[in-house]
Scaffold this motif. Structure first.
Motif, PDB file in Angstrom:
ATOM      1  N   ILE A  73     -51.550  13.524 -53.000  1.00  0.00           N
ATOM      2  CA  ILE A  73     -50.833  15.456 -52.886  1.00  0.00           C
ATOM      3  C   ILE A  73     -51.362  14.836 -51.663  1.00  0.00           C
ATOM      4  CG2 ILE A  73     -50.881  17.716 -53.211  1.00  0.00           C
ATOM      5  CD1 ILE A  73     -50.721  17.236 -55.746  1.00  0.00           C
ATOM      6  N   ALA A  74     -52.051  15.008 -50.806  1.00  0.00           N
ATOM      7  CA  ALA A  74     -53.089  14.751 -49.525  1.00  0.00           C
ATOM      8  C   ALA A  74     -52.161  13.844 -48.979  1.00  0.00           C
ATOM      9  CB  ALA A  74     -54.307  14.943 -49.032  1.00  0.00           C
ATOM     10  N   ALA A  75     -51.965  13.047 -49.156  1.00  0.00           N
ATOM     11  CA  ALA A  75     -51.322  11.778 -48.792  1.00  0.00           C
ATOM     12  C   ALA A  75     -49.667  11.888 -48.369  1.00  0.00           C
ATOM     13  CB  ALA A  75     -51.263  10.449 -49.278  1.00  0.00           C
ATOM     14  N   MET A  76     -49.039  12.922 -49.261  1.00  0.00           N
ATOM     15  CA  MET A  76     -47.803  13.521 -49.257  1.00  0.00           C
ATOM     16  C   MET A  76     -47.340  14.131 -48.054  1.00  0.00           C
ATOM     17  SD  MET A  76     -47.192  12.962 -53.480  1.00  0.00           S
ATOM     18  CE  MET A  76     -45.115  13.306 -53.710  1.00  0.00           C
ATOM     19  N   VAL A  77     -48.775  14.786 -48.169  1.00  0.00           N
ATOM     20  CA  VAL A  77     -47.881  16.484 -47.033  1.00  0.00           C
ATOM     21  C   VAL A  77     -48.610  15.727 -45.516  1.00  0.00           C
ATOM     22  CG1 VAL A  77     -48.338  18.342 -49.043  1.00  0.00           C
ATOM     23  CG2 VAL A  77     -50.382  17.276 -47.751  1.00  0.00           C
ATOM     24  N   THR A  78     -48.691  14.620 -45.696  1.00  0.00           N
ATOM     25  CA  THR A  78     -49.291  14.465 -44.068  1.00  0.00           C
ATOM     26  C   THR A  78     -48.037  14.379 -43.265  1.00  0.00           C
ATOM     27  OG1 THR A  78     -48.555  11.903 -44.683  1.00  0.00           O
ATOM     28  CG2 THR A  78     -51.008  12.561 -44.990  1.00  0.00           C
ATOM     29  N   PRO A  79     -48.395  14.568 -41.615  1.00  0.00           N
ATOM     30  CA  PRO A  79     -47.527  14.604 -40.838  1.00  0.00           C
ATOM     31  C   PRO A  79     -46.251  12.993 -41.105  1.00  0.00           C
ATOM     32  CG  PRO A  79     -49.046  15.597 -39.572  1.00  0.00           C
ATOM     33  CD  PRO A  79     -49.529  14.737 -41.231  1.00  0.00           C
ATOM     34  N   GLN A  80     -46.479  12.299 -41.361  1.00  0.00           N
ATOM     35  CA  GLN A  80     -46.070  11.090 -40.722  1.00  0.00           C
ATOM     36  C   GLN A  80     -45.642  10.778 -42.567  1.00  0.00           C
ATOM     37  OE1 GLN A  80     -49.123  11.131 -40.779  1.00  0.00           O
ATOM     38  NE2 GLN A  80     -49.352  11.219 -38.461  1.00  0.00           N
ATOM     39  N   GLN A 108     -43.897  14.094 -44.553  1.00  0.00           N
ATOM     40  CA  GLN A 108     -43.670  14.716 -44.176  1.00  0.00           C
ATOM     41  C   GLN A 108     -42.097  14.619 -43.555  1.00  0.00           C
ATOM     42  OE1 GLN A 108     -43.580  18.646 -45.753  1.00  0.00           O
ATOM     43  NE2 GLN A 108     -44.681  16.719 -47.196  1.00  0.00           N
ATOM     44  N   ALA A 109     -42.249  14.079 -42.688  1.00  0.00           N
ATOM     45  CA  ALA A 109     -41.483  13.792 -41.255  1.00  0.00           C
ATOM     46  C   ALA A 109     -39.789  13.108 -42.032  1.00  0.00           C
ATOM     47  CB  ALA A 109     -41.796  12.893 -39.863  1.00  0.00           C
ATOM     48  N   ASN A 110     -39.998  12.368 -42.948  1.00  0.00           N
ATOM     49  CA  ASN A 110     -39.199  11.759 -43.505  1.00  0.00           C
ATOM     50  C   ASN A 110     -37.952  12.497 -44.438  1.00  0.00           C
ATOM     51  OD1 ASN A 110     -40.197   8.984 -42.454  1.00  0.00           O
ATOM     52  ND2 ASN A 110     -41.856   8.725 -44.264  1.00  0.00           N
ATOM     53  N   ILE A 111     -38.572  13.641 -45.297  1.00  0.00           N
ATOM     54  CA  ILE A 111     -38.026  14.315 -46.127  1.00  0.00           C
ATOM     55  C   ILE A 111     -36.491  14.638 -45.764  1.00  0.00           C
ATOM     56  CG2 ILE A 111     -38.078  16.758 -47.314  1.00  0.00           C
ATOM     57  CD1 ILE A 111     -40.993  16.788 -47.133  1.00  0.00           C
ATOM     58  N   PRO A 112     -36.340  15.067 -44.693  1.00  0.00           N
ATOM     59  CA  PRO A 112     -34.761  15.376 -43.955  1.00  0.00           C
ATOM     60  C   PRO A 112     -33.546  13.693 -44.025  1.00  0.00           C
ATOM     61  CG  PRO A 112     -36.388  16.163 -42.200  1.00  0.00           C
ATOM     62  CD  PRO A 112     -36.841  14.894 -43.408  1.00  0.00           C
ATOM     63  N   PRO A 115     -39.283  19.262 -43.715  1.00  0.00           N
ATOM     64  CA  PRO A 115     -41.497  19.315 -43.932  1.00  0.00           C
ATOM     65  C   PRO A 115     -41.513  20.423 -43.806  1.00  0.00           C
ATOM     66  CG  PRO A 115     -40.698  18.374 -41.661  1.00  0.00           C
ATOM     67  CD  PRO A 115     -39.155  19.235 -41.641  1.00  0.00           C
ATOM     68  N   VAL A 116     -42.769  20.456 -44.984  1.00  0.00           N
ATOM     69  CA  VAL A 116     -43.708  21.942 -44.807  1.00  0.00           C
ATOM     70  C   VAL A 116     -44.767  21.783 -43.602  1.00  0.00           C
ATOM     71  CG1 VAL A 116     -42.628  22.395 -47.479  1.00  0.00           C
ATOM     72  CG2 VAL A 116     -44.890  21.189 -46.913  1.00  0.00           C
ATOM     73  N   ASN A 117     -44.638  20.572 -43.599  1.00  0.00           N
ATOM     74  CA  ASN A 117     -46.366  20.642 -42.706  1.00  0.00           C
ATOM     75  C   ASN A 117     -45.269  20.744 -41.163  1.00  0.00           C
ATOM     76  OD1 ASN A 117     -48.292  18.985 -40.558  1.00  0.00           O
ATOM     77  ND2 ASN A 117     -49.017  17.884 -42.244  1.00  0.00           N
ATOM     78  N   THR A 118     -45.691  21.292 -40.429  1.00  0.00           N
ATOM     79  CA  THR A 118     -44.950  21.820 -39.152  1.00  0.00           C
ATOM     80  C   THR A 118     -45.411  20.504 -38.250  1.00  0.00           C
ATOM     81  OG1 THR A 118     -47.332  22.841 -38.205  1.00  0.00           O
ATOM     82  CG2 THR A 118     -45.097  24.215 -39.306  1.00  0.00           C
ATOM     83  N   LYS A 119     -46.572  19.623 -38.276  1.00  0.00           N
ATOM     84  CA  LYS A 119     -46.495  18.402 -37.229  1.00  0.00           C
ATOM     85  C   LYS A 119     -46.103  17.137 -37.584  1.00  0.00           C
ATOM     86  CE  LYS A 119     -51.638  20.400 -37.325  1.00  0.00           C
ATOM     87  NZ  LYS A 119     -52.713  19.491 -36.232  1.00  0.00           N
ATOM     88  N   ALA A 120     -45.691  17.218 -38.512  1.00  0.00           N
ATOM     89  CA  ALA A 120     -44.447  16.726 -39.165  1.00  0.00           C
ATOM     90  C   ALA A 120     -43.416  16.187 -37.546  1.00  0.00           C
ATOM     91  CB  ALA A 120     -43.593  16.965 -39.827  1.00  0.00           C
ATOM     92  N   PHE A 121     -43.077  17.525 -36.659  1.00  0.00           N
ATOM     93  CA  PHE A 121     -42.356  17.559 -36.020  1.00  0.00           C
ATOM     94  C   PHE A 121     -42.552  17.775 -34.810  1.00  0.00           C
ATOM     95  CE2 PHE A 121     -40.628  21.227 -38.844  1.00  0.00           C
ATOM     96  CZ  PHE A 121     -39.740  20.766 -39.297  1.00  0.00           C
ATOM     97  N   GLU A 122     -43.992  17.065 -34.816  1.00  0.00           N
ATOM     98  CA  GLU A 122     -44.831  16.289 -33.600  1.00  0.00           C
ATOM     99  C   GLU A 122     -44.685  14.540 -33.713  1.00  0.00           C
ATOM    100  OE1 GLU A 122     -48.790  18.086 -33.460  1.00  0.00           O
ATOM    101  OE2 GLU A 122     -47.245  19.808 -32.940  1.00  0.00           O
ATOM    102  N   ALA A 123     -44.459  14.190 -35.235  1.00  0.00           N
ATOM    103  CA  ALA A 123     -44.845  13.250 -35.726  1.00  0.00           C
ATOM    104  C   ALA A 123     -43.881  12.398 -35.537  1.00  0.00           C
ATOM    105  CB  ALA A 123     -45.719  12.798 -37.121  1.00  0.00           C
ATOM    106  N   ARG A 124     -42.606  13.038 -35.439  1.00  0.00           N
ATOM    107  CA  ARG A 124     -41.151  11.910 -35.171  1.00  0.00           C
ATOM    108  C   ARG A 124     -40.379  12.687 -34.308  1.00  0.00           C
ATOM    109  NH1 ARG A 124     -36.881  10.680 -40.416  1.00  0.00           N
ATOM    110  NH2 ARG A 124     -35.759  10.533 -38.895  1.00  0.00           N
ATOM    111  N   LYS A 125     -39.863  12.312 -33.646  1.00  0.00           N
ATOM    112  CA  LYS A 125     -38.600  12.992 -32.794  1.00  0.00           C
ATOM    113  C   LYS A 125     -37.490  12.940 -33.513  1.00  0.00           C
ATOM    114  CE  LYS A 125     -37.327  13.574 -28.867  1.00  0.00           C
ATOM    115  NZ  LYS A 125     -36.945  15.078 -27.961  1.00  0.00           N
TER     116      LYS A 125
END
Length: 77
Positions: A2-9, A11-15, A23-33
């Motif tokens: 679960i911890a791995a699945m919510v990492t920004p990197q 989560q950034a692939n969900i779309p 993503p539910v992890n808002t840092k995903a928007f920093e991890a990917r443009k």
């Protein structure tokens, strides 16, 4: 896992896999443009998140039976 699945990197692939979801992890928007066109469609993008209203669990706890009956009456003539 679960911890791995919510990492920004991750989560950034969900779309890419779930259209209109983000993503539910808002840092995903920093991890990917994301492009402006993508951000408009992603439900959890910062610009769309500002427009959302949080659900009130107290309301639904008190009103779920009534709301369910109203919905049934609406859907079944």
């Amino acid at each position: 896992m679960i911890a791995a699945m919510v990492t920004p990197q991750i989560q950034a692939n969900i779309p890419e896999f779930l259209e209109l979801y983000g993503p539910v992890n808002t840092k995903a928007f920093e991890a990917r443009k994301f492009s402006p066109a993508e951000l408009v469609k992603i439900n959890s993008s910062p610009q769309n998140r500002r427009e959302q209203i949080m659900m009130d669990p107290r309301f639904w706890g008190a009103n779920l039976p009534k709301a369910t009956e109203m919905y049934r009456q609406l859907m079944v003539p």
